[in-house]
Design a protein around this motif. Structure first.
Motif, PDB file in Angstrom:
ATOM      1  N   ALA A  80      -0.098   7.795 -12.195  1.00  0.00           N
ATOM      2  CA  ALA A  80      -1.251   6.909 -12.015  1.00  0.00           C
ATOM      3  C   ALA A  80      -2.523   7.752 -12.082  1.00  0.00           C
ATOM      4  N   ASP A  81      -3.332   7.507 -13.108  1.00  0.00           N
ATOM      5  CA  ASP A  81      -4.557   8.284 -13.319  1.00  0.00           C
ATOM      6  C   ASP A  81      -5.752   7.493 -12.786  1.00  0.00           C
ATOM      7  N   GLU A  82      -6.221   7.871 -11.594  1.00  0.00           N
ATOM      8  CA  GLU A  82      -7.370   7.202 -10.967  1.00  0.00           C
ATOM      9  C   GLU A  82      -7.219   5.675 -11.053  1.00  0.00           C
ATOM     10  N   PRO A  83      -6.129   5.116 -10.537  1.00  0.00           N
ATOM     11  CA  PRO A  83      -5.834   3.699 -10.793  1.00  0.00           C
ATOM     12  C   PRO A  83      -6.764   2.715 -10.097  1.00  0.00           C
ATOM     13  N   THR A  84      -7.603   3.181  -9.160  1.00  0.00           N
ATOM     14  CA  THR A  84      -8.455   2.246  -8.420  1.00  0.00           C
ATOM     15  C   THR A  84      -9.949   2.500  -8.618  1.00  0.00           C
ATOM     16  N   THR A  85     -10.300   3.443  -9.487  1.00  0.00           N
ATOM     17  CA  THR A  85     -11.700   3.857  -9.615  1.00  0.00           C
ATOM     18  C   THR A  85     -12.627   2.703  -9.973  1.00  0.00           C
ATOM     19  N   ALA A  86     -12.203   1.818 -10.869  1.00  0.00           N
ATOM     20  CA  ALA A  86     -13.089   0.763 -11.367  1.00  0.00           C
ATOM     21  C   ALA A  86     -13.060  -0.502 -10.503  1.00  0.00           C
ATOM     22  N   LEU A  87     -12.384  -0.442  -9.355  1.00  0.00           N
ATOM     23  CA  LEU A  87     -12.188  -1.642  -8.547  1.00  0.00           C
ATOM     24  C   LEU A  87     -13.000  -1.578  -7.261  1.00  0.00           C
ATOM     25  N   ASP A  88     -13.310  -2.747  -6.704  1.00  0.00           N
ATOM     26  CA  ASP A  88     -14.038  -2.738  -5.435  1.00  0.00           C
ATOM     27  C   ASP A  88     -13.081  -2.349  -4.306  1.00  0.00           C
ATOM     28  N   VAL A  89     -13.653  -2.044  -3.135  1.00  0.00           N
ATOM     29  CA  VAL A  89     -12.887  -1.416  -2.057  1.00  0.00           C
ATOM     30  C   VAL A  89     -11.707  -2.274  -1.616  1.00  0.00           C
ATOM     31  N   THR A  90     -11.907  -3.578  -1.487  1.00  0.00           N
ATOM     32  CA  THR A  90     -10.827  -4.456  -1.038  1.00  0.00           C
ATOM     33  C   THR A  90      -9.666  -4.443  -2.015  1.00  0.00           C
TER      34      THR A  90
ATOM     35  N   GLN B 256      -9.031  -2.089  -4.207  1.00  0.00           N
ATOM     36  CA  GLN B 256      -8.447  -0.744  -4.195  1.00  0.00           C
ATOM     37  C   GLN B 256      -7.312  -0.656  -3.188  1.00  0.00           C
ATOM     38  N   ALA B 257      -7.558  -1.136  -1.984  1.00  0.00           N
ATOM     39  CA  ALA B 257      -6.543  -1.069  -0.929  1.00  0.00           C
ATOM     40  C   ALA B 257      -5.296  -1.863  -1.324  1.00  0.00           C
ATOM     41  N   GLN B 258      -5.498  -3.017  -1.954  1.00  0.00           N
ATOM     42  CA  GLN B 258      -4.357  -3.831  -2.377  1.00  0.00           C
ATOM     43  C   GLN B 258      -3.522  -3.104  -3.432  1.00  0.00           C
ATOM     44  N   ILE B 259      -4.197  -2.470  -4.391  1.00  0.00           N
ATOM     45  CA  ILE B 259      -3.489  -1.779  -5.470  1.00  0.00           C
ATOM     46  C   ILE B 259      -2.729  -0.576  -4.922  1.00  0.00           C
ATOM     47  N   LEU B 260      -3.337   0.176  -4.009  1.00  0.00           N
ATOM     48  CA  LEU B 260      -2.651   1.330  -3.417  1.00  0.00           C
ATOM     49  C   LEU B 260      -1.423   0.888  -2.627  1.00  0.00           C
ATOM     50  N   ARG B 261      -1.562  -0.182  -1.882  1.00  0.00           N
ATOM     51  CA  ARG B 261      -0.427  -0.699  -1.127  1.00  0.00           C
ATOM     52  C   ARG B 261       0.686  -1.159  -2.077  1.00  0.00           C
ATOM     53  N   LEU B 262       0.292  -1.784  -3.181  1.00  0.00           N
ATOM     54  CA  LEU B 262       1.262  -2.236  -4.179  1.00  0.00           C
ATOM     55  C   LEU B 262       2.009  -1.043  -4.775  1.00  0.00           C
ATOM     56  N   LEU B 263       1.287   0.028  -5.123  1.00  0.00           N
ATOM     57  CA  LEU B 263       1.933   1.209  -5.702  1.00  0.00           C
ATOM     58  C   LEU B 263       2.941   1.814  -4.739  1.00  0.00           C
ATOM     59  N   ALA B 264       2.571   1.896  -3.471  1.00  0.00           N
ATOM     60  CA  ALA B 264       3.489   2.456  -2.476  1.00  0.00           C
ATOM     61  C   ALA B 264       4.740   1.591  -2.343  1.00  0.00           C
ATOM     62  N   GLU B 265       4.562   0.282  -2.337  1.00  0.00           N
ATOM     63  CA  GLU B 265       5.701  -0.629  -2.221  1.00  0.00           C
ATOM     64  C   GLU B 265       6.609  -0.544  -3.443  1.00  0.00           C
TER      65      GLU B 265
END
Length: 333
Positions: free
Chosen positions: A187-197, A199-208
């Motif tokens: 995952a290359d900077e997968p949340t850079t272009a997203l707003d903070v809320t 970002q947290a959802q995408i990171l949680r999704l990746l971990a799951e």
């Protein structure tokens, strides 16, 4: 979704002495210079550093996506013990890329083709690697779109990228990366272009997803908050070199390289925003075109001394599993 069973052959990925250079008019850009690391089975490794440090070029080298004037000059990239640098492009494309190793790119809008539906682009891996027709792949693709949290997936299969929000486009990119259930996700900077809320959802999704697929994750980021929440192990890169490596606990509790310490001091929280007490690393990042002798961080380091100007440091053990490339860490200094 069917997948090959994960067999533990040690590290999922082992990179040894990787050198990726770009031969430019002004000289040779040593974007990745003698980089070695491992990604453990089921582990998350974060590579952190400023823009231009070599993080993304490292990821693209693993995927075999370096275009001229760039070239991998030396090293080995071993996936389950198989050197990917020994493979021909058609074998890499047909057997590894998008199948055993999936990649999530930084900007989903530029990575998704605006002329094709989201569903067809996500299904591409099943068509290419499993030989399914698009009709055969449709239901499995819809299931994966649901898995990554895209609502009303059946209808959204036929929509185009411009009809998705930024967060939904990133979820579609993740779906495309996992459609063949790879054992390694990059995952290359997968949340850079997203707003903070989001970002947290995408990171949680990746971990799951990593846990659900029993896969390993190599994450490229400049965000130390992401590192703290996601990483098992950390590499810190500066000017094409690894300057420190260790567990996430080692990196945050006892950073040993002045660059790592500087990155941590740059973190802005609510308190530092109020009193303006945060620090910055002086100077600008070195662009390693014909970098010359000595430490590549020396011109920005407030603790440099004569040896730093003439001799490039090597990674030295600090404690078990923790290494830093700094003359200050050398007991012989």
């Amino acid at each position: 979704m069917a997948c090959e069973p994960n067999v533990d052959y040690g590290p999922i990925l082992r990179v040894v002495g990787l050198k990726t250079y770009f031969h430019l008019r002004d000289g040779t850009l040593q974007a990745v210079d003698d980089v070695s690391f491992e990604v453990g089975t089921g582990k998350t490794l974060c590579i952190v550093g400023e823009s231009g440090s070599g993080k993304s070029v490292t990821a693209l080298s693993i995927m075999g996506l370096i275009d001229p004037p760039g070239r991998i000059e030396a090293g080995g990239i071993y996936h389950h013990g198989e050197d990917l640098l020994e493979l021909q492009e058609d074998e890499l494309e047909g057997r590894i890329r998008g199948n055993r190793i999936g990649m999530i790119f930084q900007d989903p809008m530029s990575s998704l083709n605006p002329s094709f539906t989201i569903g067809d682009q996500v299904a591409e891996g099943l068509v290419l690697h499993r030989g399914l027709t698009r009709n055969q792949a449709r239901q499995e693709t819809v299931d994966v779109l649901r898995l990554v949290g895209i609502p009303d997936a059946e209808a959204r299969y036929d929509l185009y990228p411009h009809q998705f929000s930024g967060g939904m486009r990133q979820r579609a990119m993740i779906a495309a990366a996992i459609i063949c259930e790879p054992d390694l996700l990059i995952a290359d900077e997968p949340t850079t272009a997203l707003d903070v809320t989001i970002q947290a959802q995408i990171l949680r999704l990746l971990a799951e997803l990593k846990d659900k697929l029993n896969s390993s994750l190599l994450m490229i980021t400049h965000d130390l908050g992401v590192v703290a929440s996601m990483a098992d192990d950390v590499l810190v890169m500066n000017a094409g070199k690894i300057v420190e490596s260790g567990t996430v606990e080692q990196m945050f509790d006892s950073p040993s390289h002045p660059y790592t310490q500087g990155l941590l001091n740059c973190v802005i929280d609510a308190e530092t925003q109020r009193d303006g007490s945060f620090e910055v690393i002086p100077g600008v990042p070195l662009v390693p075109i014909n970098p010359g002798r000595g430490c590549r961080f020396k011109d920005r380091c407030t603790r440099r001394f004569a040896r730093c100007n003439r001799e490039e440091p090597v990674l030295l053990p600090i404690e078990r599993g923790h290494y830093a490339a700094c003359h200050l860490c050398d007991s012989a200094t």
